[in-house]
Scaffold this motif. Structure first.
Motif, PDB file in Angstrom:
ATOM      1  N   CYS A   1       0.833  -1.205   0.000  1.00 41.17           N
ATOM      2  CA  CYS A   1       0.000   0.000   0.000  1.00 41.17           C
ATOM      3  C   CYS A   1       0.867   1.255   0.000  1.00 41.17           C
ATOM      4  CB  CYS A   1      -0.896  -0.004   1.239  1.00 41.17           C
ATOM      5  SG  CYS A   1      -1.906   1.471   1.431  1.00 41.17           S
ATOM      6  N   ILE A   2       0.473   2.224  -0.814  1.00 41.75           N
ATOM      7  CA  ILE A   2       1.068   3.560  -0.770  1.00 41.75           C
ATOM      8  C   ILE A   2       0.108   4.449  -0.003  1.00 41.75           C
ATOM      9  CG2 ILE A   2       1.895   5.540  -2.102  1.00 41.75           C
ATOM     10  CD1 ILE A   2       2.331   3.648  -4.467  1.00 41.75           C
ATOM     11  N   LEU A   3       0.573   5.022   1.091  1.00 35.91           N
ATOM     12  CA  LEU A   3      -0.263   5.919   1.882  1.00 35.91           C
ATOM     13  C   LEU A   3      -0.200   7.344   1.327  1.00 35.91           C
ATOM     14  CD1 LEU A   3       0.506   4.669   5.512  1.00 35.91           C
ATOM     15  CD2 LEU A   3      -1.551   4.237   4.158  1.00 35.91           C
ATOM     16  N   GLY A   4      -0.872   8.259   2.000  1.00 33.03           N
ATOM     17  CA  GLY A   4      -0.911   9.666   1.573  1.00 33.03           C
ATOM     18  C   GLY A   4      -2.278  10.021   1.042  1.00 33.03           C
ATOM     19  N   LYS A   5      -2.915  11.041   1.663  1.00 27.99           N
ATOM     20  CA  LYS A   5      -4.284  11.391   1.318  1.00 27.99           C
ATOM     21  C   LYS A   5      -4.409  12.641   0.467  1.00 27.99           C
ATOM     22  CE  LYS A   5      -7.562   9.854   2.491  1.00 27.99           C
ATOM     23  NZ  LYS A   5      -8.408   8.899   1.725  1.00 27.99           N
ATOM     24  N   ASP A   6      -3.407  13.530   0.489  1.00 20.45           N
ATOM     25  CA  ASP A   6      -3.561  14.758  -0.288  1.00 20.45           C
ATOM     26  C   ASP A   6      -2.210  15.248  -0.796  1.00 20.45           C
ATOM     27  OD1 ASP A   6      -2.562  15.600   2.156  1.00 20.45           O
ATOM     28  OD2 ASP A   6      -4.069  17.160   2.505  1.00 20.45           O
ATOM     29  N   GLY A   7      -2.263  16.199  -1.724  1.00 18.22           N
ATOM     30  CA  GLY A   7      -1.033  16.726  -2.293  1.00 18.22           C
ATOM     31  C   GLY A   7      -1.302  17.608  -3.490  1.00 18.22           C
ATOM     32  N   SER A   8      -0.233  17.931  -4.190  1.00 17.60           N
ATOM     33  CA  SER A   8      -0.336  18.801  -5.363  1.00 17.60           C
ATOM     34  C   SER A   8       0.656  18.348  -6.422  1.00 17.60           C
ATOM     35  CB  SER A   8      -0.053  20.257  -4.976  1.00 17.60           C
ATOM     36  OG  SER A   8       1.288  20.393  -4.529  1.00 17.60           O
ATOM     37  N   GLY A   9       0.394  18.747  -7.664  1.00 16.25           N
ATOM     38  CA  GLY A   9       1.291  18.350  -8.738  1.00 16.25           C
ATOM     39  C   GLY A   9       0.776  18.815 -10.095  1.00 16.25           C
ATOM     40  N   VAL A  10       1.213  18.115 -11.137  1.00 17.91           N
ATOM     41  CA  VAL A  10       0.900  18.489 -12.522  1.00 17.91           C
ATOM     42  C   VAL A  10       0.197  17.326 -13.215  1.00 17.91           C
ATOM     43  CG1 VAL A  10       1.856  19.209 -14.739  1.00 17.91           C
ATOM     44  CG2 VAL A  10       2.905  20.008 -12.609  1.00 17.91           C
ATOM     45  N   VAL A  11      -0.882  17.621 -13.913  1.00 16.67           N
ATOM     46  CA  VAL A  11      -1.609  16.596 -14.667  1.00 16.67           C
ATOM     47  C   VAL A  11      -0.760  16.114 -15.840  1.00 16.67           C
ATOM     48  CG1 VAL A  11      -3.644  16.129 -16.088  1.00 16.67           C
ATOM     49  CG2 VAL A  11      -3.861  17.526 -14.014  1.00 16.67           C
ATOM     50  N   VAL A  12      -0.572  14.799 -15.944  1.00 13.21           N
ATOM     51  CA  VAL A  12       0.193  14.238 -17.063  1.00 13.21           C
ATOM     52  C   VAL A  12      -0.657  13.348 -17.971  1.00 13.21           C
ATOM     53  CG1 VAL A  12       2.427  14.373 -15.907  1.00 13.21           C
ATOM     54  CG2 VAL A  12       1.024  12.328 -15.615  1.00 13.21           C
ATOM     55  N   LYS A  13      -1.847  12.965 -17.500  1.00 15.63           N
ATOM     56  CA  LYS A  13      -2.713  12.127 -18.325  1.00 15.63           C
ATOM     57  C   LYS A  13      -4.136  12.236 -17.808  1.00 15.63           C
ATOM     58  CE  LYS A  13      -2.821   7.447 -20.309  1.00 15.63           C
ATOM     59  NZ  LYS A  13      -2.190   6.104 -20.256  1.00 15.63           N
ATOM     60  N   VAL A  14      -5.120  12.269 -18.712  1.00 13.22           N
ATOM     61  CA  VAL A  14      -6.522  12.354 -18.305  1.00 13.22           C
ATOM     62  C   VAL A  14      -7.321  11.249 -18.981  1.00 13.22           C
ATOM     63  CG1 VAL A  14      -6.433  14.844 -17.905  1.00 13.22           C
ATOM     64  CG2 VAL A  14      -7.132  13.986 -20.140  1.00 13.22           C
ATOM     65  N   GLY A  15      -8.360  10.778 -18.284  1.00 16.48           N
ATOM     66  CA  GLY A  15      -9.251   9.778 -18.839  1.00 16.48           C
ATOM     67  C   GLY A  15     -10.152  10.362 -19.914  1.00 16.48           C
ATOM     68  N   SER A  16     -10.786   9.487 -20.660  1.00 12.43           N
ATOM     69  CA  SER A  16     -11.580   9.909 -21.824  1.00 12.43           C
ATOM     70  C   SER A  16     -12.809  10.731 -21.450  1.00 12.43           C
ATOM     71  CB  SER A  16     -12.020   8.674 -22.624  1.00 12.43           C
ATOM     72  OG  SER A  16     -12.805   7.806 -21.808  1.00 12.43           O
ATOM     73  N   LYS A  17     -13.288  10.603 -20.219  1.00  5.06           N
ATOM     74  CA  LYS A  17     -14.481  11.343 -19.807  1.00  5.06           C
ATOM     75  C   LYS A  17     -14.164  12.547 -18.915  1.00  5.06           C
ATOM     76  CE  LYS A  17     -17.905   7.658 -20.308  1.00  5.06           C
ATOM     77  NZ  LYS A  17     -19.018   6.912 -19.649  1.00  5.06           N
ATOM     78  N   VAL A  18     -12.900  12.849 -18.746  1.00  4.59           N
ATOM     79  CA  VAL A  18     -12.504  13.992 -17.924  1.00  4.59           C
ATOM     80  C   VAL A  18     -12.672  15.287 -18.714  1.00  4.59           C
ATOM     81  CG1 VAL A  18     -10.560  15.124 -16.770  1.00  4.59           C
ATOM     82  CG2 VAL A  18     -10.921  12.666 -16.490  1.00  4.59           C
ATOM     83  N   THR A  19     -13.352  16.271 -18.145  1.00  2.00           N
ATOM     84  CA  THR A  19     -13.617  17.531 -18.842  1.00  2.00           C
ATOM     85  C   THR A  19     -13.013  18.761 -18.150  1.00  2.00           C
ATOM     86  OG1 THR A  19     -15.719  17.815 -17.650  1.00  2.00           O
ATOM     87  CG2 THR A  19     -15.792  16.629 -19.766  1.00  2.00           C
ATOM     88  N   GLN A  20     -12.669  18.630 -16.863  1.00  2.00           N
ATOM     89  CA  GLN A  20     -12.233  19.812 -16.122  1.00  2.00           C
ATOM     90  C   GLN A  20     -10.730  20.068 -16.195  1.00  2.00           C
ATOM     91  OE1 GLN A  20     -14.096  20.374 -12.115  1.00  2.00           O
ATOM     92  NE2 GLN A  20     -15.016  18.371 -12.504  1.00  2.00           N
ATOM     93  N   PHE A  21      -9.952  19.052 -16.567  1.00  2.00           N
ATOM     94  CA  PHE A  21      -8.501  19.182 -16.535  1.00  2.00           C
ATOM     95  C   PHE A  21      -7.880  18.664 -17.820  1.00  2.00           C
ATOM     96  CE2 PHE A  21     -10.069  18.380 -12.208  1.00  2.00           C
ATOM     97  CZ  PHE A  21      -9.674  19.561 -11.597  1.00  2.00           C
ATOM     98  N   LYS A  22      -6.675  19.167 -18.102  1.00  2.00           N
ATOM     99  CA  LYS A  22      -5.913  18.732 -19.260  1.00  2.00           C
ATOM    100  C   LYS A  22      -4.446  18.565 -18.846  1.00  2.00           C
ATOM    101  CE  LYS A  22      -4.977  23.426 -20.967  1.00  2.00           C
ATOM    102  NZ  LYS A  22      -5.384  24.080 -19.716  1.00  2.00           N
ATOM    103  N   GLU A  23      -3.678  17.933 -19.693  1.00  3.34           N
ATOM    104  CA  GLU A  23      -2.260  17.747 -19.405  1.00  3.34           C
ATOM    105  C   GLU A  23      -1.577  19.104 -19.200  1.00  3.34           C
ATOM    106  OE1 GLU A  23      -0.149  15.232 -22.097  1.00  3.34           O
ATOM    107  OE2 GLU A  23      -1.751  13.729 -22.175  1.00  3.34           O
ATOM    108  N   GLY A  24      -0.751  19.181 -18.176  1.00  2.00           N
ATOM    109  CA  GLY A  24      -0.043  20.414 -17.870  1.00  2.00           C
ATOM    110  C   GLY A  24      -0.693  21.269 -16.804  1.00  2.00           C
ATOM    111  N   ASP A  25      -1.958  20.986 -16.455  1.00  2.00           N
ATOM    112  CA  ASP A  25      -2.633  21.763 -15.416  1.00  2.00           C
ATOM    113  C   ASP A  25      -1.974  21.516 -14.061  1.00  2.00           C
ATOM    114  OD1 ASP A  25      -4.471  22.908 -17.096  1.00  2.00           O
ATOM    115  OD2 ASP A  25      -6.119  21.561 -16.586  1.00  2.00           O
ATOM    116  N   GLU A  26      -1.800  22.584 -13.293  1.00  2.00           N
ATOM    117  CA  GLU A  26      -1.315  22.468 -11.919  1.00  2.00           C
ATOM    118  C   GLU A  26      -2.521  22.295 -11.008  1.00  2.00           C
ATOM    119  OE1 GLU A  26       2.784  25.042 -11.925  1.00  2.00           O
ATOM    120  OE2 GLU A  26       0.910  26.132 -11.570  1.00  2.00           O
ATOM    121  N   VAL A  27      -2.513  21.238 -10.203  1.00  2.00           N
ATOM    122  CA  VAL A  27      -3.692  20.874  -9.423  1.00  2.00           C
ATOM    123  C   VAL A  27      -3.309  20.536  -7.984  1.00  2.00           C
ATOM    124  CG1 VAL A  27      -4.997  20.015 -11.410  1.00  2.00           C
ATOM    125  CG2 VAL A  27      -3.488  18.450 -10.137  1.00  2.00           C
ATOM    126  N   CYS A  28      -4.334  20.464  -7.143  1.00  2.00           N
ATOM    127  CA  CYS A  28      -4.177  19.954  -5.789  1.00  2.00           C
ATOM    128  C   CYS A  28      -5.492  19.313  -5.385  1.00  2.00           C
ATOM    129  CB  CYS A  28      -3.782  21.057  -4.809  1.00  2.00           C
ATOM    130  SG  CYS A  28      -4.961  22.425  -4.698  1.00  2.00           S
TER     131      CYS A  28
END
Length: 398
Positions: free
Chosen positions: A62-89
Motif C-alpha cells: 500500500c502507498i499511503l498519503g491522502k492529499d497533495g499537489s502536482g501536474v496533470v500528465v494524463k486524463v481519462g476519456s471522460k474527464v472535462t475539467q482538466f488537461k495535461e499540464g494543469d497544476e492541481v491539488c
C-alpha cells in the motif's frame, strides 16, 4: 517511479522506499498527477498502525498519503475539467490513498486547480485539513448557509458574495481546540479570513505555550495555553463541575478573564471527553444555541467492537442532550472528500486573501525520509503542517 510503500500494519518505521515502482493506470473518469508535494496527516498514521483496520482495511502493498499537489500528465476519456499540464491539488476520497509517490491517480472530482499564488508545498498543505474544517464549520446552520451561498455565487460570477455591512454584522464567538495543528491552524484562518466578512468574530484558540505566538499570527483574538488550565490532565479525562484540579478550565478562563459566558461555535480538533464536558458544565448553554463539532471521537485510538459500542452510546446520549436547551448541539465531523466546490472556495477564494496561507508553518521532509515525517506526526507536537517534497522523474512511462 519512486514510492514509499508498506507491506503490513505497524507503528514502527516500516516504510519501504522503492525506486522502480509501477506507475498506476487511470480509468475514464480519472487523472494521473505527477506529484510535487504531499502532506502527512494524523489519518495516515491511524491507517498505517492498523488502529482503524476494523473499519478501514488496507490492501498491501500500500502507498499511503491522502492529499497533495502536482501536474496533470494524463486524463481519462471522460474527464472535462482538466488537461495535461494543469497544476492541481486535492485529496483522495474515502479510504483511497497514494500520494507518497511520484505519480498518483485521482478521480476528477477529487481535484481543483492549484491557486496561482501558492507553491506546490503550500497547495499540498490544505486539501484534507481544509475539507475537514469546512465540514466542521458547516455543522453551524448560519455558517452552512453562508458557504452554500458563496459556492453558488462563485459558480455564477467567479467571486465571493459581498461582505455583510458593518452595522448588520452580529457577534459570533468561536472556540478552536488544538489551534496550532494542521486542522486547527486552517480553522483559525478560515474564521478570520472568511467569517469575519459577515460577523463580528471573536476567536478563542487553545494550544500549548510554545505555539501561542504562532496562533496569534493566524488571527486568533485570544490564545489560551491549555497547560495553565485543568485541560492539562488530558483530553480523555471526564470533567466534573468545579474542575479537575485547582486550576480553572478552558471555559472558566474564557468566562473569568475575558467576560464571555458562552460561545456560538466550538471546533474540537483534539477529541476526547474533556472539552465537551467543559462546555456543558462551564458555559451558559441555555438559549445560546452553542454548536460543538469534534473531528475525533472520544476514547482510545484503536477501533474495536467494544469501542464502537462505547462511541455509539456516547453519540446517542449527546444526540439526546442536543435537543435540550441547556446543552450544546454535539456533532462528530465525518469528512470523506468529494467536496470539490467547497475546497475551491477555501483555497482559491479564502486562503488566498492577503496570502493568509503563508502564515501556516510548514515542516519539510524528502520522500526518502518519510519515516521521519511520521515520527513527528505521531509525537502530536506538530505546529502547522508536515510536507513531503517529491522529486521529479527524468523519464516516465505511462
Amino acid at each position: 517511479m519512486q514510492a514509499q510503500i508498506i507491506e503490513d500494519y505497524s507503528e514502527e518505521d516500516n516504510f519501504i522506499f522503492k525506486q522502480d515502482y509501477r506507475i498506476p493506470e487511470i480509468k475514464e473518469n480519472q487523472v494521473l498527477v505527477q506529484m510535487k508535494a504531499a502532506s502527512v496527516n494524523p489519518a495516515d498514521n491511524h491507517l498505517k498502525s492498523g488502529n482503524v483496520k476494523m473499519l478501514f482495511k488496507l490492501n498491501f502493498p500500500c502507498i499511503l498519503g491522502k492529499d497533495g499537489s502536482g501536474v496533470v500528465v494524463k486524463v481519462g476519456s471522460k474527464v472535462t475539467q482538466f488537461k495535461e499540464g494543469d497544476e492541481v491539488c486535492g485529496e483522495l476520497s474515502g479510504i483511497i490513498s497514494g500520494t507518497f509517490a511520484q505519480y498518483c491517480v485521482f478521480d476528477e472530482d477529487d481535484l481543483i486547480k492549484k491557486p496561482n499564488g501558492m507553491n506546490y508545498s503550500q497547495a499540498a498543505a490544505f486539501p484534507l485539513v481544509g475539507g475537514t474544517v469546512l465540514e466542521g464549520f458547516k455543522c453551524h446552520p448560519k455558517i452552512s448557509q453562508l458557504i452554500s451561498r458563496d459556492i453558488t455565487e462563485i459558480d455564477r460570477s467567479g467571486q465571493l458574495s459581498e461582505p455583510t455591512i458593518e452595522p448588520e454584522r452580529e457577534k459570533f464567538r468561536i472556540l478552536i481546540i488544538g489551534a496550532s495543528g494542521g486542522t486547527g491552524s486552517a480553522a483559525v484562518l478560515f474564521a478570520k479570513q472568511y467569517l469575519s466578512r459577515h460577523f463580528n468574530v471573536k476567536i478563542f484558540a487553545v494550544c500549548s505555550e510554545r505555539n501561542v505566538e504562532m496562533v496569534k499570527t493566524l488571527g486568533a483574538d485570544v490564545v489560551i495555553d491549555y497547560t495553565k488550565t485543568s485541560a492539562k490532565v488530558g483530553a480523555q479525562t471526564t470533567h466534573y463541575k468545579g474542575g479537575l484540579t485547582n486550576m480553572p478550565s478552558i471555559c472558566q478562563t474564557i468566562k473569568n478573564e475575558h467576560g464571555e459566558d458562552a460561545v456560538d461555535f466550538v471546533l474540537d480538533t483534539v477529541g476526547g471527553y474533556y472539552y465537551y464536558d467543559d462546555v456543558c458544565y462551564h458555559m451558559n448553554c441555555y438559549g445560546n444555541n452553542i454548536v460543538f463539532a469534534s473531528i475525533a471521537p472520544p476514547g482510545p485510538a484503536v477501533i474495536t467492537f467494544s469501542s464502537i459500542l462505547s462511541m455509539g452510546y456516547y453519540m446517542i446520549v449527546n444526540g439526546i442532550k442536543s435537543w435540550l436547551p441547556s446543552y450544546p448541539k454535539y456533532t462528530l465531523v465525518n469528512f470523506f472528500g468529494k467536496e470539490q466546490k467547497a475546497l475551491n472556495l477555501l483555497m482559491n477564494h479564502v486562503l488566498t486573501m492577503n496570502n493568509a496561507f503563508e502564515r501556516v508553518p510548514l515542516t519539510h521532509f524528502s520522500l526518502s525520509d518519510l519515516n521521519e515525517g511520521f515520527k513527528l506526526i505521531a509525537s502530536k507536537r506538530t505546529a502547522g503542517k508536515i510536507i513531503i517534497d517529491i522529486p521529479d522523474m527524468n523519464t516516465t512511462k505511462h
